[in-house]
Design a protein around this motif. Structure first.
Motif, short mmCIF file in Angstrom:
data_model
loop_
_atom_site.label_atom_id
_atom_site.label_comp_id
_atom_site.label_asym_id
_atom_site.label_seq_id
_atom_site.Cartn_x
_atom_site.Cartn_y
_atom_site.Cartn_z
N LEU A 46 14.68 10.41 -61.52
CA LEU A 46 13.95 9.70 -60.46
C LEU A 46 14.18 10.37 -59.11
O LEU A 46 13.26 10.52 -58.31
CB LEU A 46 14.39 8.23 -60.41
N GLU A 47 15.43 10.79 -58.87
CA GLU A 47 15.75 11.48 -57.61
C GLU A 47 14.99 12.81 -57.50
O GLU A 47 14.53 13.18 -56.42
CB GLU A 47 17.27 11.73 -57.52
N ARG A 48 14.87 13.49 -58.62
CA ARG A 48 14.14 14.77 -58.61
C ARG A 48 12.66 14.55 -58.28
O ARG A 48 12.06 15.32 -57.54
CB ARG A 48 14.29 15.48 -59.96
N PHE A 49 12.07 13.51 -58.86
CA PHE A 49 10.67 13.20 -58.53
C PHE A 49 10.52 12.92 -57.04
O PHE A 49 9.58 13.38 -56.39
CB PHE A 49 10.16 12.01 -59.35
N HIS A 50 11.46 12.14 -56.49
CA HIS A 50 11.38 11.79 -55.07
C HIS A 50 11.55 13.04 -54.19
O HIS A 50 10.81 13.21 -53.21
CB HIS A 50 12.43 10.74 -54.72
N LYS A 51 12.50 13.90 -54.56
CA LYS A 51 12.73 15.13 -53.80
C LYS A 51 11.48 16.03 -53.86
O LYS A 51 11.10 16.65 -52.87
CB LYS A 51 13.94 15.86 -54.38
N PHE A 52 10.86 16.08 -55.04
CA PHE A 52 9.62 16.85 -55.19
C PHE A 52 8.56 16.31 -54.24
O PHE A 52 7.87 17.08 -53.55
CB PHE A 52 9.16 16.77 -56.66
N TYR A 53 8.44 14.99 -54.17
CA TYR A 53 7.47 14.37 -53.25
C TYR A 53 7.76 14.79 -51.81
O TYR A 53 6.85 15.19 -51.07
CB TYR A 53 7.50 12.84 -53.38
N GLN A 54 9.02 14.71 -51.41
CA GLN A 54 9.40 15.06 -50.03
C GLN A 54 9.05 16.52 -49.71
O GLN A 54 8.51 16.81 -48.63
CB GLN A 54 10.91 14.83 -49.82
N LEU A 55 9.36 17.42 -50.64
CA LEU A 55 9.05 18.84 -50.42
C LEU A 55 7.54 19.08 -50.36
O LEU A 55 7.05 19.87 -49.54
CB LEU A 55 9.66 19.69 -51.55
N LEU A 56 6.81 18.38 -51.20
CA LEU A 56 5.34 18.49 -51.22
C LEU A 56 4.76 18.12 -49.85
O LEU A 56 3.92 18.83 -49.30
CB LEU A 56 4.78 17.58 -52.31
N ILE A 57 5.23 17.01 -49.29
CA ILE A 57 4.73 16.52 -48.00
C ILE A 57 5.15 17.45 -46.87
O ILE A 57 4.36 17.78 -45.98
CB ILE A 57 5.20 15.07 -47.74
N GLU A 58 6.40 17.90 -46.93
CA GLU A 58 6.94 18.79 -45.89
C GLU A 58 6.15 20.12 -45.85
O GLU A 58 5.69 20.55 -44.80
CB GLU A 58 8.40 19.07 -46.26
N TRP A 59 5.96 20.74 -47.00
CA TRP A 59 5.25 22.03 -47.06
C TRP A 59 3.76 21.85 -46.84
O TRP A 59 3.08 22.78 -46.39
CB TRP A 59 5.51 22.71 -48.42
N GLN A 79 15.59 23.64 -55.12
CA GLN A 79 16.08 22.38 -54.52
C GLN A 79 16.34 21.30 -55.58
O GLN A 79 17.23 20.48 -55.43
CB GLN A 79 15.06 21.85 -53.51
N LEU A 80 15.55 21.32 -56.64
CA LEU A 80 15.71 20.30 -57.68
C LEU A 80 16.74 20.71 -58.73
O LEU A 80 17.09 19.92 -59.61
CB LEU A 80 14.37 20.01 -58.37
N GLY A 81 17.21 21.95 -58.63
CA GLY A 81 18.21 22.43 -59.59
C GLY A 81 17.68 22.52 -61.01
O GLY A 81 18.41 22.28 -61.97
N LEU A 82 16.40 22.88 -61.14
CA LEU A 82 15.79 22.98 -62.48
C LEU A 82 16.14 24.32 -63.12
O LEU A 82 16.19 25.34 -62.44
CB LEU A 82 14.27 22.83 -62.38
N THR A 83 16.37 24.30 -64.43
CA THR A 83 16.64 25.53 -65.16
C THR A 83 15.59 25.70 -66.26
O THR A 83 14.88 24.75 -66.60
CB THR A 83 18.04 25.50 -65.80
N GLU A 84 15.52 26.91 -66.78
CA GLU A 84 14.53 27.24 -67.82
C GLU A 84 13.11 26.90 -67.38
O GLU A 84 12.32 26.31 -68.11
CB GLU A 84 14.88 26.56 -69.15
N ILE A 85 12.84 27.26 -66.13
CA ILE A 85 11.48 27.16 -65.58
C ILE A 85 11.34 28.33 -64.60
O ILE A 85 12.26 28.62 -63.84
CB ILE A 85 11.22 25.80 -64.90
N CYS A 86 10.20 29.02 -64.65
CA CYS A 86 10.00 30.15 -63.73
C CYS A 86 8.55 30.21 -63.30
O CYS A 86 7.67 29.56 -63.89
CB CYS A 86 10.42 31.47 -64.38
#
Length: 237
Positions: free
Chosen positions: A22-35, A115-122
């Motif tokens: 849930l925190e990762r989704f929220h952080k994604f939202y924040q980055l989306l709006i910021e950028w 920022q989300l600390g995701l792995t095995e994604i490029c």
């Protein structure tokens, strides 16, 4: 942070997420709006709208396929990371590749992944027609997804070469799709695919109509496809 809206909307799809997700989704939202203030990523910016029209929409593919049986995913024309990043957050076992032709968007996506600390994604920056010819990507994926706006014949030529025989291509389409599906059958067949099913539904709690076209890869794609950059769009098969 109150994740009630997010939890409720994902719950309507039958998806339960832990606190970290849930925190990762929220952080994604924040980055989306910021950028989004400095580059055009999305016209949808209200939190509830992003949850509904980007996050839930991206994840609604679970209505069409069992993601527990999928391991490798490529998202063609990912844009601001939809559906690839929500799929990775919600289903961490997936190995995901995000392809987009605009370098600015790739920089954004790289920042999100970091920022989300995701792995095995490029991410890969380039055109679908070019990367589909590279050995390390051609016919290497269980699943190809795309929310890109292109007719189904063109999109199939971009996407089917990435899928291994036995894999599946699922484009995200708007509600009315019957004519487009009919017109694409020849192209899909030429590329080694077979349209098995069209799933139509409404996004939970909205009047947004969605269609998933389930295209199974039954034969290897001939080496001459995809054709050179620009041709699939100008002259669909």
């Amino acid at each position: 942070m109150d994740y009630q809206i997010l939890e409720q909307k994902l719950g309507e799809l039958g998806i339960k997420q832990d606190q970290n997700q849930l925190e990762r989704f929220h952080k994604f939202y924040q980055l989306l709006i910021e950028w989004n203030k400095v580059m055009n990523l999305t016209g949808i910016t209200e939190y509830e709208d992003v949850v509904e029209k980007h996050f839930v929409d991206s994840l609604s593919i679970i209505k069409a396929i069992d993601l527990s049986r999928i391991h490798t995913v490529i998202d063609i024309g990912t844009g601001a990371g939809f559906p690839g990043i929500p799929l990775k957050i919600a289903f961490p076992h997936l190995r995901v590749v995000l392809l987009d032709s605009l370098n600015k968007r790739i920089k954004f996506l790289d920042e999100v992944i970091f920022q989300l600390g995701l792995t095995e994604i490029c991410t890969i920056h380039g055109r679908a027609e070019e990367y589909a010819r590279k050995e390390e990507y051609r016919e290497q994926f269980d699943l190809c997804v795309s929310r890109a706006v292109a007719n189904l014949s063109t999109l199939s030529e971009y996407c089917l070469p990435y899928i291994q025989v036995g894999g599946i291509f699922v484009p995200y389409k708007s509600g009315e799709i019957d004519d487009e599906v009919e017109q694409s059958k020849k192209a899909v067949r030429i590329l080694g695919g077979n349209i098995k099913e069209v799933m139509k539904f409404e996004l939970p709690g909205t009047d947004i109509h969605r269609s998933f076209v389930l295209i199974h890869k039954e034969q290897h794609t001939q080496k001459k496809y995809p054709r050179k950059a620009g041709i699939p769009a100008k002259e669909p098969l």
